[in-house]
Design an enzyme around this catalytic site. Structure first.
Site, short mmCIF file in Angstrom:
data_model
loop_
_atom_site.label_atom_id
_atom_site.label_comp_id
_atom_site.label_asym_id
_atom_site.label_seq_id
_atom_site.Cartn_x
_atom_site.Cartn_y
_atom_site.Cartn_z
N HIS A 134 0.81 -1.22 0.00
CA HIS A 134 0.00 0.00 0.00
C HIS A 134 0.85 1.27 0.00
CE1 HIS A 134 0.47 -0.11 4.50
NE2 HIS A 134 0.42 1.19 4.37
N ASP A 164 0.04 -7.51 1.45
CA ASP A 164 0.53 -6.14 1.61
C ASP A 164 2.07 -6.10 1.62
OD1 ASP A 164 0.25 -3.40 1.80
OD2 ASP A 164 0.22 -3.39 3.99
N GLY A 235 3.45 6.55 8.03
CA GLY A 235 4.84 6.75 7.64
C GLY A 235 5.73 5.62 8.10
N ASN A 236 5.30 4.89 9.15
CA ASN A 236 6.04 3.70 9.59
C ASN A 236 5.76 2.51 8.68
OD1 ASN A 236 5.89 4.87 12.79
ND2 ASN A 236 7.71 3.71 12.19
N SER A 237 4.74 2.59 7.86
CA SER A 237 4.37 1.47 7.00
C SER A 237 5.55 0.97 6.18
CB SER A 237 3.26 1.89 6.04
OG SER A 237 2.02 1.90 6.67
N GLY A 293 -11.79 -23.26 -2.48
CA GLY A 293 -13.13 -22.79 -2.79
C GLY A 293 -14.15 -22.93 -1.69
N VAL A 294 -13.80 -22.45 -0.49
CA VAL A 294 -14.77 -22.46 0.61
C VAL A 294 -14.76 -21.11 1.30
CG1 VAL A 294 -14.59 -24.93 1.06
CG2 VAL A 294 -13.05 -23.36 2.26
N ILE A 296 -15.20 -19.72 5.14
CA ILE A 296 -15.07 -20.32 6.47
C ILE A 296 -15.30 -19.29 7.56
CG2 ILE A 296 -13.55 -22.21 5.78
CD1 ILE A 296 -11.16 -20.49 6.57
#
Length: 487
Positions: A134, A164, A235-237, A293-294, A296
């Site tokens: 991001h 991410d 900004g820490n991302s 394909g479930v 949950i």
């Protein structure tokens, strides 16, 4: 450039180390003397030398590995207004108003060039950098600045929004690097350190402890986050989370905040997961994941009781892709997946991560709880293409009393629109059903895995049911199980 999580949504070239009786020796003619000395001091210090009465000193860690943490500046174009002091809650009378106003960027016609800020860290001496996806999303230009003030234009090698994680590359050699640790060995309560650029203040250091492991967040990902109380902010991302050995154990990614700033909860992507993503992005430019394909959801005590299970464990299947691998293997809504290839599934996030790691086309052995007894099925793993592995439903806690719903039969047109056969439409809710989370407009499809075809059938089932029932409910496009205590 920190993503907010608000409820209702943050190797150095030439080094050769040798363990000897006197500690660790470092040989590197390419390192600056100051950093070589810092690394020597840090590596020679025993990791468990902190007494219970003393707080740890992080200065040697920061001096040794801080130079490998970078500031990332991203240029984007958006039609949204730039963030001014009002965005941060400052009035014109506030003494800090003028200070923050200077961060606002002019807004020329035809779109606003925006400068996003984030962090990252160097993982190879030739300029490979890890950060958050991001941070560089929709980037037109990515600038990386080192602690020695050198700046480089960075190439985005690849991004993976699902976890991410993003990989950048700058044209440089002999760069300082971090050490990657083992995120699986992280212990709740141990000290950790974050280095990054909160609000653009480069190379800021904060510390705290690990608050929890394997934390699942309502963000649509399957990442088992490391939760900490380390102060991280926008900004820490993309910055590193270190343990006391100076090893990176995570990438700071999200914060829980109602204000946009730090409020005591921070979340980091485990470095072992990020490393797997990095390897695929570098080699293939994308990440390939398995899929069965479930949909949950977690199994709570009420659901476990309704299914006749000894304890709440596993991942409850609330819906199945009719054309997916699970459906072909005979898995049905109401089944609980207990193990995958012999590995226990205690929570939904365990299943999601393990399925994602499977190679498409391979076979997976699932131990499931099916209609009150254990069973094994073999699933041929598919490939996740532009879809989430699984989503967790919101099974609410049950309440006391009888069911308490007003329902009617669905018309044929309503059944076709909803994609169900039979079922009853909830028109009114009170008592235990309301407390359990049932809502008007929900469609009750089944009770304790038995299909409901009419209001009369529902009344009969409730009359014969024991203390707890599990309602399979279709809500808009999703199916979820809701446990209700009948008393």
């Amino acid at each position: 450039m920190k993503r907010k999580l608000v409820v209702g949504t943050l190797v150095t070239a030439g080094i050769v180390t040798a363990l000897a009786a006197g500690g660790v020796k470092i040989y590197d003619t390419m390192l600056p003397p100051a950093r070589a000395s810092a690394l020597a001091v840090f590596n020679a210090a025993p990791a468990a030398s902190i007494s219970p009465q003393a707080l740890p000193d992080f200065s040697s860690l920061v001096q040794a590995y801080g130079p490998a943490v970078v500031n990332i500046s991203v240029t984007q174009t958006t039609k949204q207004a730039a963030a001014g002091p009002e965005t941060w809650g400052f009035s014109e009378d506030d003494p800090f108003y003028e200070f923050f106003r200077r961060f606002q960027i002019p807004m020329p016609e035809g779109g606003t060039p925006m400068r996003g800020l984030g962090s990252g860290f160097i993982v190879s001496p030739d300029g490979t950098i890890l950060t958050n996806a991001h941070v560089v999303r929709d980037a037109k230009e990515v600038m990386v600045r080192l602690t020695d003030k050198r700046e480089f234009n960075a190439k985005v090698v690849g991004t993976d929004p699902q976890t991410d994680v993003a990989v950048l590359k700058i044209d440089a050699q002999n760069l300082p690097t971090v050490k990657l640790g083992d995120s699986k060995s992280v212990k709740v309560g141990e000290w950790v350190v974050a280095i990054g650029s909160p609000f653009g203040f480069e190379n800021s250091v904060t510390a705290g402890i690990v608050s929890a492991k394997g934390r699942a967040l309502p963000d649509g990902t399957y990442v088992p986050f490391i939760q900490t109380d380390v102060a991280v902010n926008p900004g820490n991302s993309g910055g590193p989370l270190f343990n006391l050995k100076g090893e990176v154990i995570g990438i700071n990614s999200q914060i829980y905040s109602r204000s946009g700033g730090y409020q005591g909860l921070s979340f980091a992507i485990p470095i072992q997961l990020a490393s797997k993503v990095k390897s695929q992005l570098i080699r293939y430019g994308k990440v390939t994941r398995g899929r069965i394909g479930v949909t949950i959801q977690e199994v709570n005590q009420s659901l476990a009781d309704s299914f006749g299970m000894d304890k709440p464990t596993g991942a409850l299947v609330s819906s199945v892709d009719k054309k997916g691998p699970a459906a072909k293997a005979g898995i049905e809504p109401g089944d609980v997946i207990l193990k995958i290839n012999g590995q226990p599934v205690d929570r939904t996030i365990d299943l999601s991560g393990r399925v994602a790691d499977l190679k498409p086309g391979s076979s997976a052995l699932l131990d499931i709880w099916h209609e009150g007894s254990p069973k094994q099925v073999t699933v041929t793993v598919g490939e996740m293409v532009g879809a989430k592995l699984a989503s967790a439903g919101n099974g609410d806690q049950g309440a006391k009393g009888r069911l308490g719903v007003a329902v009617r039969a669905l018309t044929e047109a309503e059944q076709n629109t909803a994609g169900v056969t039979g079922g009853v439409l909830v028109e009114g809710v009170r008592g235990p059903a309301a407390e359990a989370g049932l809502q008007p407009g929900d469609i009750i499809v089944a009770l304790n895995n038995t299909p409901v075809k009419s209001p009369r059938e529902l009344r009969m089932m409730v009359g014969k049911a024991n203390k707890v029932v599990a309602l399979l409910v279709q809500r808009q496009d999703a199916k979820i199980f809701i446990p209700v205590q009948l008393g």
